[in-house]
Design a protein around this motif. Sequence first.
Motif, PDB file in Angstrom:
ATOM      1  N   GLY A   1       0.854  -1.163   0.066  1.00 42.01           N
ATOM      2  CA  GLY A   1      -0.225   0.173  -0.092  1.00 42.01           C
ATOM      3  C   GLY A   1       0.847   1.388  -0.047  1.00 42.01           C
ATOM      4  N   GLY A   2       2.052   1.094   0.108  1.00 38.16           N
ATOM      5  CA  GLY A   2       3.188   2.441   0.182  1.00 38.16           C
ATOM      6  C   GLY A   2       3.303   2.972   1.410  1.00 38.16           C
ATOM      7  N   ARG A   3       2.773   2.444   2.461  1.00 37.68           N
ATOM      8  CA  ARG A   3       2.933   2.939   3.927  1.00 37.68           C
ATOM      9  C   ARG A   3       4.298   2.868   4.261  1.00 37.68           C
ATOM     10  N   ILE A   4       5.046   1.702   3.600  1.00 42.71           N
ATOM     11  CA  ILE A   4       6.369   1.236   4.141  1.00 42.71           C
ATOM     12  C   ILE A   4       6.979   1.191   2.502  1.00 42.71           C
ATOM     13  N   SER A   5       8.419   1.763   2.884  1.00 40.75           N
ATOM     14  CA  SER A   5       9.180   1.721   1.373  1.00 40.75           C
ATOM     15  C   SER A   5       9.838   0.719   1.159  1.00 40.75           C
ATOM     16  N   VAL A   6      10.510   0.089   2.001  1.00 42.34           N
ATOM     17  CA  VAL A   6      11.352  -0.935   1.576  1.00 42.34           C
ATOM     18  C   VAL A   6      11.494  -2.016   2.536  1.00 42.34           C
ATOM     19  N   LEU A   7      11.809  -3.406   2.132  1.00 50.23           N
ATOM     20  CA  LEU A   7      11.975  -4.575   3.145  1.00 50.23           C
ATOM     21  C   LEU A   7      13.056  -5.418   2.455  1.00 50.23           C
TER      22      LEU A   7
END
Length: 364
Positions: A244-250
């Motif tokens: 959803g775009g609430r987090i950038s990277v994993l």
Amino acid sequence: MFKIRTVSGSSFTQTVILPYGRRTRRPWPFRNRCTLINWAPKTLDTTIRFLQSVSYAFVMASTIAGSVSCLGQSYPSKPIRIVVTVAPGSGLDARAREIAQGLPEYLGQPVVVENKPGGGGIIAAGAVAKSAPDGYTFLLGGVSVVSYYPVLYKKLPYSADDFVPVSLLATGPTTVYANPSVPATSLKELITYAKAHPGELTFASPGEGTFQHLAGEMFRSRAGVSMLHVPYKDYSQLVTDLQGGRISVLFDSTGALMAHVQAGRLKAFAVTGAHRIAGFPNVPTFAEAGLPAHDAAISYGLLAPQGTPQAIVETVSFACAKERLSRFGFTPRGTTPAEFKQFIGEERARWSAVIKETGVQLDF
């Protein structure tokens, strides 16, 4: 007992171990099957290696037979419990269930998976450490719980010495995943953007101290960027927020979110390891992308409470269904307990250097 049979062909010699003797009511690891020892070309220069393989076959046969004999062929006499460090539905949970499905074929008893998420595996590890060392409770999780957790955390509800290594089940490369909205199309562009916008990008993990957290810290340090760490308790929520775009990277294993990348819901910038992987043929390695220092690899293993009889440890180690893990993008290992112990020591040294480099220190 066992006998060795050699089957010759036009250009090879195949040697197998075949069991024979009185049949038992409970399935036994080698009953109704044979074990391949070696394919040896009929040339002189391979004779020594061939004989070494045959010698190894005798050693393995003697070990397994001796283990069963020492236990009076009474193990296992009831279902075996494998405690997994994550919640149901995660990638590791799926791998644990694959193993649980394969082990009864060799051990003759059901294997039950029990999920104990929380604390990045610490809660599960603490519970198993206090379990009876009778061979009916095992811990399956990241090797981190016994390799670098004792260095990362000031205090734990267990000690690395509370466990005996059973088998290193699998190792595998990791990938840096990103939401499609992140304004970068390559690892180089990601690093450039992160340097130009310090603290704007976020990276997620399923908890402080987890492999994903330490892999992100390694990236921040070695790429020289500033990103905000966001720990999650629920991995499924983490994935939802990443999409959803609430987090950038994993930073996670290559198999964890491969399907999401292939479906276009996420993008992947690079993978660790010396070579590209089949699932991501167009994704470069970190070395190819210009950051060879980032070498975070993930690993999973099976541990038993300290005091578990060595005969049981050897039997379960040999029975591990390692071939099933390749479908998740991992390299099956299935090492011996001694090899796994050595691997744990190597991982502790490697990640201790990262912890010192980044200055990360946690309380539980």
